[in-house]
Design a protein around this motif. Sequence first.
Motif, PDB file in Angstrom:
ATOM      1  N   MET A   1       0.815  -1.198   0.000  1.00 35.97           N
ATOM      2  CA  MET A   1       0.000   0.000   0.000  1.00 35.97           C
ATOM      3  C   MET A   1       0.861   1.267   0.000  1.00 35.97           C
ATOM      4  N   ALA A   2       1.937   1.247   0.809  1.00 41.14           N
ATOM      5  CA  ALA A   2       2.843   2.399   0.835  1.00 41.14           C
ATOM      6  C   ALA A   2       3.498   2.597  -0.526  1.00 41.14           C
ATOM      7  N   ASP A   3       3.827   1.458  -1.189  1.00 40.57           N
ATOM      8  CA  ASP A   3       4.452   1.540  -2.508  1.00 40.57           C
ATOM      9  C   ASP A   3       3.494   2.139  -3.533  1.00 40.57           C
ATOM     10  N   ARG A   4       2.231   1.687  -3.505  1.00 42.96           N
ATOM     11  CA  ARG A   4       1.247   2.227  -4.439  1.00 42.96           C
ATOM     12  C   ARG A   4       1.009   3.712  -4.200  1.00 42.96           C
ATOM     13  N   LEU A   5       0.891   4.123  -2.928  1.00 42.58           N
ATOM     14  CA  LEU A   5       0.669   5.511  -2.593  1.00 42.58           C
ATOM     15  C   LEU A   5       1.860   6.371  -3.018  1.00 42.58           C
ATOM     16  N   THR A   7       3.933   5.757  -5.423  1.00 43.24           N
ATOM     17  CA  THR A   7       3.959   5.853  -6.892  1.00 43.24           C
ATOM     18  C   THR A   7       3.031   6.955  -7.390  1.00 43.24           C
ATOM     19  N   ARG A   8       1.832   7.025  -6.783  1.00 49.34           N
ATOM     20  CA  ARG A   8       0.880   8.064  -7.183  1.00 49.34           C
ATOM     21  C   ARG A   8       1.424   9.450  -6.876  1.00 49.34           C
ATOM     22  N   VAL A   9       2.023   9.597  -5.711  1.00 49.86           N
ATOM     23  CA  VAL A   9       2.554  10.904  -5.306  1.00 49.86           C
ATOM     24  C   VAL A   9       3.678  11.332  -6.243  1.00 49.86           C
ATOM     25  N   VAL A  10       4.590  10.379  -6.529  1.00 50.50           N
ATOM     26  CA  VAL A  10       5.730  10.706  -7.386  1.00 50.50           C
ATOM     27  C   VAL A  10       5.267  11.053  -8.796  1.00 50.50           C
ATOM     28  N   ALA A  11       4.328  10.292  -9.352  1.00 49.87           N
ATOM     29  CA  ALA A  11       3.854  10.541 -10.717  1.00 49.87           C
ATOM     30  C   ALA A  11       3.186  11.911 -10.831  1.00 49.87           C
ATOM     31  N   ALA A  12       2.325  12.231  -9.856  1.00 49.67           N
ATOM     32  CA  ALA A  12       1.645  13.517  -9.885  1.00 49.67           C
ATOM     33  C   ALA A  12       2.640  14.665  -9.722  1.00 49.67           C
ATOM     34  N   SER A  13       3.634  14.475  -8.847  1.00 45.79           N
ATOM     35  CA  SER A  13       4.638  15.515  -8.621  1.00 45.79           C
ATOM     36  C   SER A  13       5.470  15.747  -9.876  1.00 45.79           C
ATOM     37  N   ARG A  33      -3.445  17.218 -15.584  1.00 47.81           N
ATOM     38  CA  ARG A  33      -4.644  16.500 -15.154  1.00 47.81           C
ATOM     39  C   ARG A  33      -4.511  16.263 -13.659  1.00 47.81           C
ATOM     40  N   PRO A  34      -5.285  16.978 -12.835  1.00 50.01           N
ATOM     41  CA  PRO A  34      -5.152  16.829 -11.385  1.00 50.01           C
ATOM     42  C   PRO A  34      -5.270  15.367 -10.967  1.00 50.01           C
ATOM     43  N   ALA A  35      -4.264  14.881 -10.257  1.00 50.94           N
ATOM     44  CA  ALA A  35      -4.230  13.483  -9.848  1.00 50.94           C
ATOM     45  C   ALA A  35      -3.447  13.370  -8.548  1.00 50.94           C
ATOM     46  N   LEU A  40      -2.291  17.109  -3.642  1.00 48.96           N
ATOM     47  CA  LEU A  40      -1.632  17.307  -4.926  1.00 48.96           C
ATOM     48  C   LEU A  40      -2.641  17.606  -6.039  1.00 48.96           C
ATOM     49  N   ALA A  41      -3.814  16.960  -5.966  1.00 46.20           N
ATOM     50  CA  ALA A  41      -4.853  17.247  -6.959  1.00 46.20           C
ATOM     51  C   ALA A  41      -5.288  18.705  -6.864  1.00 46.20           C
ATOM     52  N   GLU A  42      -5.342  19.236  -5.646  1.00 45.85           N
ATOM     53  CA  GLU A  42      -5.708  20.641  -5.462  1.00 45.85           C
ATOM     54  C   GLU A  42      -4.641  21.560  -6.045  1.00 45.85           C
ATOM     55  N   VAL A  43      -3.369  21.167  -5.892  1.00 46.30           N
ATOM     56  CA  VAL A  43      -2.277  21.949  -6.473  1.00 46.30           C
ATOM     57  C   VAL A  43      -2.387  21.949  -8.003  1.00 46.30           C
TER      58      VAL A  43
END
Length: 301
Positions: A1-5, A7-13, A33-35, A40-43
Amino acid sequence: MADRLGTRVVAASRELSRAALTLGEGRLEVRVRPAGPPELAEVGTAFNAMADQMTGLIAMERELIADLSHRLRTPLTALHLVSDRLTATHGEQLATGLDVAITSLEAELDAIITAARTPLALSAIGPAAADVAACEAGQVIAARAEFWSVLASNQERPCGLSITSEATPVALPAEELAAVADALIGNVFRHTPGGTPFEIGVHRTAHTVVFLIDDGGPGISDPEDALTRGQSAEGSTGLGLDIARRAASVCSGSMSIETSPLGGTRIRVEFSLATRRADKRRSSRGPRRGRRQRTGVFRSS
């Protein structure tokens, strides 16, 4: 779960970082595309809003450059007329030298206007009518008509003037309204032959101030096309009518092109009244007798 989370943070950043760098290079069309997590989506949403605002501000500034440059056409038109008179009074050689200099300056001015045009979408951003000091449309336009009447006399153009004696407050700075008058009256001189009559009118309705320019020239074959910014006939930048149209829109008004009673073109510009306090004062004093219009006619010498 930490790995998936993660990955999402890094991709959006990374997407935000790439978009920011691209925007910094001047590619204003970039959006994200806010993700990712809600923060981060708000940013990403805020980034898109910032990019839209930048696009609008740059479009507005470039339009301002084009419009300010267009105002210089008024003194250039006057100089052309002076050059014509010099031909008759001081010989062709002196007039030819002046005409060459004027033509060169006009070419540079056209280049500035052309460079200021941009494919950016036209921005609706503009000064709020409530935030702009009102001016008396009748007084401003009468002053500009006085200026142009001298040039009309030089070209033997009959010029009529009809201005209502009622208050005509519009929510535009006086210099902006003067620019509208110069753009429309100047078009008559540039696009109709010498001797062509024209008339200037300022009238008031219950809720608007109406500015009319009538001429006896050949008319405008495609009014809808003429009202499109950037469209122009040969020898025209196509911005004169747009200056008037946008000024009217700032005052919640409108502009139209009609057939003139003189046989040529009628430009009708309507501005909403800036305030009705004067009307309220009049109504509190009771009914008043109708006021006659102040009129004047400039005739060629």
